[in-house]
Scaffold this motif. Sequence first.
Motif, PDB file in Angstrom:
ATOM      1  N   ALA A   1       0.858  -1.188   0.000  1.00 46.24           N
ATOM      2  CA  ALA A   1       0.000   0.000   0.000  1.00 46.24           C
ATOM      3  C   ALA A   1       0.890   1.232   0.000  1.00 46.24           C
ATOM      4  CB  ALA A   1      -0.910  -0.012   1.216  1.00 46.24           C
ATOM      5  N   LEU A   2       0.562   2.198  -0.835  1.00 45.10           N
ATOM      6  CA  LEU A   2       1.377   3.392  -1.004  1.00 45.10           C
ATOM      7  C   LEU A   2       0.553   4.650  -0.748  1.00 45.10           C
ATOM      8  CD1 LEU A   2       3.006   2.410  -4.422  1.00 45.10           C
ATOM      9  CD2 LEU A   2       4.088   2.222  -2.178  1.00 45.10           C
ATOM     10  N   ALA A   3       1.218   5.676  -0.241  1.00 41.10           N
ATOM     11  CA  ALA A   3       0.600   6.998  -0.121  1.00 41.10           C
ATOM     12  C   ALA A   3       1.641   8.037  -0.483  1.00 41.10           C
ATOM     13  CB  ALA A   3       0.090   7.231   1.292  1.00 41.10           C
ATOM     14  N   VAL A   4       1.229   9.038  -1.221  1.00 41.62           N
ATOM     15  CA  VAL A   4       2.105  10.150  -1.587  1.00 41.62           C
ATOM     16  C   VAL A   4       1.513  11.429  -1.009  1.00 41.62           C
ATOM     17  CG1 VAL A   4       3.161  11.461  -3.462  1.00 41.62           C
ATOM     18  CG2 VAL A   4       2.826   8.990  -3.703  1.00 41.62           C
ATOM     19  N   HIS A   5       2.336  12.178  -0.289  1.00 44.51           N
ATOM     20  CA  HIS A   5       1.908  13.429   0.334  1.00 44.51           C
ATOM     21  C   HIS A   5       2.706  14.596  -0.235  1.00 44.51           C
ATOM     22  CE1 HIS A   5      -0.162  11.064   3.383  1.00 44.51           C
ATOM     23  NE2 HIS A   5       0.964  10.471   3.716  1.00 44.51           N
ATOM     24  N   HIS A   6       2.186  15.789  -0.047  1.00 43.82           N
ATOM     25  CA  HIS A   6       2.918  16.966  -0.498  1.00 43.82           C
ATOM     26  C   HIS A   6       2.588  18.154   0.395  1.00 43.82           C
ATOM     27  CE1 HIS A   6      -0.552  19.185  -2.207  1.00 43.82           C
ATOM     28  NE2 HIS A   6      -1.050  17.971  -2.403  1.00 43.82           N
ATOM     29  N   VAL A   7       3.469  19.152   0.338  1.00 46.29           N
ATOM     30  CA  VAL A   7       3.227  20.435   1.008  1.00 46.29           C
ATOM     31  C   VAL A   7       3.153  21.509  -0.070  1.00 46.29           C
ATOM     32  CG1 VAL A   7       4.039  22.088   2.732  1.00 46.29           C
ATOM     33  CG2 VAL A   7       4.523  19.646   3.032  1.00 46.29           C
TER      34      VAL A   7
ATOM     35  N   GLU B   1       3.296  13.578  -9.976  1.00 44.84           N
ATOM     36  CA  GLU B   1       4.382  13.004 -10.772  1.00 44.84           C
ATOM     37  C   GLU B   1       5.011  11.811 -10.058  1.00 44.84           C
ATOM     38  OE1 GLU B   1       7.073  16.186 -11.556  1.00 44.84           O
ATOM     39  OE2 GLU B   1       5.664  17.265 -12.852  1.00 44.84           O
ATOM     40  N   VAL B   2       5.199  11.925  -8.746  1.00 42.83           N
ATOM     41  CA  VAL B   2       5.761  10.811  -7.986  1.00 42.83           C
ATOM     42  C   VAL B   2       4.797   9.634  -7.994  1.00 42.83           C
ATOM     43  CG1 VAL B   2       6.410  10.042  -5.668  1.00 42.83           C
ATOM     44  CG2 VAL B   2       7.249  12.228  -6.535  1.00 42.83           C
ATOM     45  N   ALA B   3       3.507   9.904  -7.785  1.00 50.94           N
ATOM     46  CA  ALA B   3       2.513   8.827  -7.797  1.00 50.94           C
ATOM     47  C   ALA B   3       2.476   8.129  -9.151  1.00 50.94           C
ATOM     48  CB  ALA B   3       1.141   9.387  -7.445  1.00 50.94           C
ATOM     49  N   ALA B   4       2.590   8.898 -10.238  1.00 50.04           N
ATOM     50  CA  ALA B   4       2.572   8.307 -11.578  1.00 50.04           C
ATOM     51  C   ALA B   4       3.809   7.443 -11.806  1.00 50.04           C
ATOM     52  CB  ALA B   4       2.498   9.414 -12.635  1.00 50.04           C
ATOM     53  N   ALA B   5       4.961   7.913 -11.347  1.00 50.68           N
ATOM     54  CA  ALA B   5       6.188   7.135 -11.498  1.00 50.68           C
ATOM     55  C   ALA B   5       6.105   5.836 -10.717  1.00 50.68           C
ATOM     56  CB  ALA B   5       7.389   7.961 -11.041  1.00 50.68           C
ATOM     57  N   LEU B   6       5.550   5.882  -9.520  1.00 48.64           N
ATOM     58  CA  LEU B   6       5.406   4.664  -8.714  1.00 48.64           C
ATOM     59  C   LEU B   6       4.422   3.698  -9.362  1.00 48.64           C
ATOM     60  CD1 LEU B   6       5.364   6.216  -5.128  1.00 48.64           C
ATOM     61  CD2 LEU B   6       7.225   4.930  -6.204  1.00 48.64           C
ATOM     62  N   ALA B   7       3.345   4.224  -9.920  1.00 44.88           N
ATOM     63  CA  ALA B   7       2.367   3.353 -10.592  1.00 44.88           C
ATOM     64  C   ALA B   7       3.002   2.620 -11.761  1.00 44.88           C
ATOM     65  CB  ALA B   7       1.177   4.180 -11.059  1.00 44.88           C
ATOM     66  N   GLU B   8       3.882   3.297 -12.494  1.00 44.80           N
ATOM     67  CA  GLU B   8       4.538   2.681 -13.647  1.00 44.80           C
ATOM     68  C   GLU B   8       5.546   1.621 -13.218  1.00 44.80           C
ATOM     69  OE1 GLU B   8       7.234   3.974 -17.541  1.00 44.80           O
ATOM     70  OE2 GLU B   8       6.336   5.517 -16.256  1.00 44.80           O
ATOM     71  N   ARG B   9       6.277   1.903 -12.151  1.00 39.07           N
ATOM     72  CA  ARG B   9       7.372   1.014 -11.756  1.00 39.07           C
ATOM     73  C   ARG B   9       6.942  -0.086 -10.784  1.00 39.07           C
ATOM     74  NH1 ARG B   9      12.634   4.496 -10.395  1.00 39.07           N
ATOM     75  NH2 ARG B   9      13.338   2.366  -9.907  1.00 39.07           N
ATOM     76  N   LEU B  10       5.779   0.076 -10.159  1.00 38.74           N
ATOM     77  CA  LEU B  10       5.305  -0.909  -9.179  1.00 38.74           C
ATOM     78  C   LEU B  10       3.908  -1.397  -9.585  1.00 38.74           C
ATOM     79  CD1 LEU B  10       6.424   0.922  -5.902  1.00 38.74           C
ATOM     80  CD2 LEU B  10       7.584  -0.987  -7.043  1.00 38.74           C
ATOM     81  N   PRO B  11       3.813  -2.158 -10.653  1.00 38.34           N
ATOM     82  CA  PRO B  11       2.505  -2.564 -11.171  1.00 38.34           C
ATOM     83  C   PRO B  11       1.735  -3.491 -10.235  1.00 38.34           C
ATOM     84  CG  PRO B  11       4.260  -3.716 -12.337  1.00 38.34           C
ATOM     85  CD  PRO B  11       4.916  -2.648 -11.519  1.00 38.34           C
ATOM     86  N   ALA B  12       2.413  -4.130  -9.292  1.00 35.96           N
ATOM     87  CA  ALA B  12       1.715  -5.028  -8.362  1.00 35.96           C
ATOM     88  C   ALA B  12       0.982  -4.262  -7.262  1.00 35.96           C
ATOM     89  CB  ALA B  12       2.703  -6.009  -7.731  1.00 35.96           C
ATOM     90  N   CYS B  13       1.238  -2.952  -7.160  1.00 36.99           N
ATOM     91  CA  CYS B  13       0.632  -2.137  -6.106  1.00 36.99           C
ATOM     92  C   CYS B  13      -0.600  -1.397  -6.624  1.00 36.99           C
ATOM     93  CB  CYS B  13       1.636  -1.109  -5.575  1.00 36.99           C
ATOM     94  SG  CYS B  13       3.128  -1.832  -4.873  1.00 36.99           S
ATOM     95  N   GLU B  14      -1.554  -1.208  -5.742  1.00 42.12           N
ATOM     96  CA  GLU B  14      -2.696  -0.358  -6.072  1.00 42.12           C
ATOM     97  C   GLU B  14      -2.222   1.094  -6.217  1.00 42.12           C
ATOM     98  OE1 GLU B  14      -5.919  -1.181  -6.592  1.00 42.12           O
ATOM     99  OE2 GLU B  14      -5.260  -3.274  -6.544  1.00 42.12           O
ATOM    100  N   PRO B  15      -2.961   1.939  -6.934  1.00 43.86           N
ATOM    101  CA  PRO B  15      -2.569   3.350  -7.035  1.00 43.86           C
ATOM    102  C   PRO B  15      -2.395   3.988  -5.663  1.00 43.86           C
ATOM    103  CG  PRO B  15      -4.331   2.850  -8.586  1.00 43.86           C
ATOM    104  CD  PRO B  15      -4.179   1.634  -7.721  1.00 43.86           C
ATOM    105  N   ALA B  16      -1.428   4.862  -5.561  1.00 41.15           N
ATOM    106  CA  ALA B  16      -1.121   5.489  -4.279  1.00 41.15           C
ATOM    107  C   ALA B  16      -2.250   6.408  -3.825  1.00 41.15           C
ATOM    108  CB  ALA B  16       0.173   6.290  -4.381  1.00 41.15           C
TER     109      ALA B  16
END
Length: 278
Positions: free
Chosen positions: A221-227, A235-250
């Motif tokens: 399970a992933l979460a991306v936060h920002h300030v 952009e970080v969430a999109a990169a993680l989605a591309e590189r970690l296909p076994a994970c649900e979207p962050a």
Amino acid sequence: MSVVVVTDASSRLPADLLEKWSIRVVPLHVLLDGRDLRDGIDDVPDDIYQRHATTAAATPAELANAYQQALADSGGDGVVAVHISSALSGTCGAAQRTAADLDPNVRVVDSRSAAMGTGFVALAAARAAAAGGDLDVVAGAATSAVARGRAFIVVHRLDNLRRSGRIGGATAWLGTALALKPVLRIDDGKLVLAQRIRTVTHATAAMIDRVCEVVGEAPAALAVHHVANPDGAKEVAAALAERLPACEPAILTPLGPVLGLHVGPGAVAVCLDLAPGG
């Protein structure tokens, strides 16, 4: 009835997850110009990160009220309270003292993390409660999730870090390079330096690499936060989605004013649970 899970506003759990899993939230505080603003309840100015504001933990009265109500609603089954790392905030210590004075059926779990690092621990507890687990089972689920969590963050400026005093071992490096863009991680509840890099782009790429190395090919399970940096987070969430296909979207949420004041505008963070529940 069932065990009730309580957390604090630093967990950054989205409203739909709070509702789905019946998780209660205690506010943390932002102190600005003589005003006490409760995170998640009161309006906090958008430019709070450029102002001389400070933060404060949840109060014993707020914690006691939340625990008493949750205990009553549980029908006596008990309460598991999951809070931000005791190394980063006084909330967990206050929670432990409050619970000790209140009732043995209120268990406090130190998440040893922050943001969705705390949120994932609360979710693990809430899933166990929804499955009918008793107090020991729910508290155990939370404790197990603590060990699974990882968190990383890239900051854009060092001013907030200098003022915060939350960075372990910072005196050796924090003032050495104005252009420094550190990659930080949470290690045993403390915010520590993981890597020193000269540009935000390279620091962000390094953070993504570290997350991918930790996760590997397993689901997580992933979460991306920002300030104040939604585009950077996307952009970080999109990169993680591309590189970690076994994970649900962050899960994508702001880091919030309390945590944001300590790391400054522009920061982007990734939290993960290496073995999430269903």
